[in-house]
Scaffold this motif. Structure first.
Motif, short mmCIF file in Angstrom:
data_model
loop_
_atom_site.label_atom_id
_atom_site.label_comp_id
_atom_site.label_asym_id
_atom_site.label_seq_id
_atom_site.Cartn_x
_atom_site.Cartn_y
_atom_site.Cartn_z
N ASP A 146 0.88 -1.22 0.20
CA ASP A 146 0.05 0.12 0.00
C ASP A 146 0.95 1.34 0.15
N CYS A 147 0.75 1.92 -0.96
CA CYS A 147 1.52 3.27 -1.25
C CYS A 147 0.50 4.47 -1.05
N ALA B 108 6.79 6.54 -12.54
CA ALA B 108 5.23 6.61 -11.96
C ALA B 108 4.56 7.49 -12.74
N ARG C 221 3.04 1.01 -12.49
CA ARG C 221 1.63 1.52 -13.07
C ARG C 221 1.43 2.61 -12.43
N GLN D 194 3.09 1.85 -7.83
CA GLN D 194 3.15 0.43 -7.10
C GLN D 194 4.65 0.15 -6.83
N LEU E 75 6.14 4.76 -4.47
CA LEU E 75 5.39 5.86 -5.38
C LEU E 75 4.81 4.88 -6.51
N ILE F 225 -1.31 5.85 -10.98
CA ILE F 225 -2.26 5.44 -10.10
C ILE F 225 -3.53 5.04 -11.10
N GLY G 217 -3.32 3.17 -13.42
CA GLY G 217 -3.38 1.84 -13.93
C GLY G 217 -2.68 1.68 -15.43
#
Lengths: 113, 389
Positions: B96-97, B189, B175, B324, B322, B177, B179
């Protein structure tokens, strides 16, 4: 008697308005697909309607050429567990008699799950 | 005899032409084959890249630099700078980030305009809920347009998330945020060059754009209105697009051509070592861009020396998560133009290339250990090769 008539009118008007608002939200969701807001790590590109878990219209202004919505969103990618709450400014312009989405600005974002 | 000469001369000319080193744009110059419109976009973007923002133009109230060029300046526009940024996020094992957008993350601005300083705020603070903080040096942006145009499937073809070939090197795409496959930034990121540039204005300069039309917060609190005199958005979408054109058309650094035969021999030996030590498994020498309507980007080879994937680099280098990417995972650094840098690793903490190599760990441990036991001559050869890219 007058009070009952007034109350009935309000309830019926509200009931009739609900589908219209839902249709407007659905249209917004559909228009957002392909749009991008924010930048760098704080960026969301709407790739499908399925990513928009919730859309609530918080405000709407309109003149002859421009329509601007402020919307609250809940967003989640299909290949990620994290969910984000965001607020966005969605601007439309009238082109050739039809409203067309111009751009989407990210107002705030927060990871909620 | 005459007939042989007639055939031989063009053949020799053809061979010589074939051996000729292809011409390369000089450092800081645009790609070849741009149309006049694209050249105009490059020049317009260069102006925005050099524009120095003041508070009246939208700078701040919190910021890291007052222009793109302030950080991307050495040895020419688009290069590196001596600034080091501060980032912070929250990581909860196993996966979890939280980028802490609502607390001012992940970029923690280190400077403030006089109007904000007058209120006693000189910079943003590390959010209390952050579990990690990181330092980031300025990356050069040469050749980023070509990197942007490498097809996603090419990146994914280098993934080995379960180490199927047993070489100890994994590699997985980060990925975003939303996806998508990420490729820009030290943790990969960010998916596209446009998004990379569009985010730099609000996050690095405190300049709002149509895509981010409100100021970044001060650790989650809105900026006091009296400290933000410029109306939002503070730049136009055309400015953002022009800067993107500048970075899209900025050519990769030219390859260093060695003239001394001893150096040539050494670099050739170093190139072989780069492969045999398996440096090239992550620092993939060349990738190819996909089809593009832009001729100078269409199906071109780019010598980026990266797979653009995440690799675990060991506990000592670990800092923030950051998207995933875990704290110990970093995107393979692109080595193109390495000779123009003055400090190394993602945080600029290594003073030499050799120090950077020796601080590799995690998935790179085997390669690092092999480097450490090379003869001095072979180490020199590898470093000479790295001076050419």
């Amino acid at each position: 008697m007058k009070f009952i008539t007034l109350l009935t009118t309000i309830v019926v008007a509200g009931w009739l308005a609900l589908p219209a608002q839902a249709a407007e939200s659905d249209q917004l969701k559909s228009d957002l697909v392909g749009q991008c807001m924010g930048g760098r790590e704080k960026c969301w590109k709407f790739q499908s309607v399925d990513q928009i878990k919730e859309l609530v219209i918080k405000n709407k202004t309109e003149d002859a050429r421009k329509r601007v919505y402020t919307v609250a969103l809940q967003l989640q990618a299909s290949n990620a567990n994290a969910k984000y709450a965001a607020e966005a400014r969605v601007e439309y312009t009238k082109t050739g008699g039809a409203w067309k989405i111009k751009q989407v600005g990210l107002l705030s974002m927060k990871k909620i799950e | 005899m005459n007939a042989k000469r007639v055939v031989g001369a063009p053949l020799l000319a053809l061979l010589l032409w074939g051996c000729k080193t292809p011409k390369q744009p000089a450092l800081g110059e645009p790609l070849f084959d741009l149309t006049s419109d694209q050249q105009a976009q490059f020049l317009a973007g260069k102006k925005v890249f050099q524009r120095v923002f003041e508070p009246k133009d939208g700078l701040g109230p919190l910021f890291n630099g007052n222009s793109c060029a302030e950080c991307h300046e050495t040895p020419v526009l688009g290069g590196v700078g001596d600034e080091v940024e501060v980032h912070a996020t929250r990581f909860s094992a196993p996966n979890d980030c939280d980028p802490l957008f609502h607390e001012g993350g992940p970029v923690i601005q280190q400077d403030a305009t006089p109007l904000l300083r007058a209120l006693g705020i000189e910079k943003e603070q590390i959010p209390p809920s952050a579990t990690g903080q990181a330092h980031r040096s300025t990356p050069p942006v040469f050749g980023f347009g070509l990197v942007d145009a490498i097809p996603e499937r090419t990146l994914l073809s280098h993934e080995d998330p379960h180490d199927a070939n047993g070489d100890g090197i994994y590699g997985r795409a980060n990925r975003t945020i939303d996806g998508r496959v990420g490729r820009f930034g030290r943790k990969a990121a960010v998916a596209t060059l446009l998004e990379f540039n569009a985010g730099a204005f609000p996050q690095e300069m405190g300049v709002t754009t149509p895509l981010s039309p409100v100021e970044e917060t001060i650790n989650g609190k809105p900026v006091p209105p009296e400290t933000d005199p410029a109306p939002d958005p503070e730049i136009t979408m055309e400015d953002v697009e022009n800067v993107t054109s500048f970075t899209r058309f900025l050519a990769p650094p030219p390859q260093q051509l060695l003239t001394n035969s001893a150096d040539k021999y050494l670099a050739a030996r170093g190139k072989k070592l780069f492969a045999s030590l398996k440096c090239a498994v992550c620092h993939v020498p060349v990738m190819k861009t996909g089809p593009s309507a832009i001729k100078s980007i269409h199906c071109k080879q780019v010598a980026l020396y990266s797979d653009l994937l995440l690799h675990a680099m060991g506990a000592e280098l670990a800092d923030i998560c950051l998207a995933q990417a875990h704290p110990s995972e970093f995107r393979t650094e692109m080595l193109m133009g390495l000779r123009f840098r003055e400090k190394f690793l993602h945080d600029g903490s290594a003073k030499t290339v050799q120090e950077a190599i020796e601080r590799h760990d995690g998935e790179a441990r085997r390669s690092r250990d092999k480097f450490k036991v090379l003869s001095e001559r072979d180490k020199k050869a590898l470093l000479k090769f790295l001076e050419t890219i």
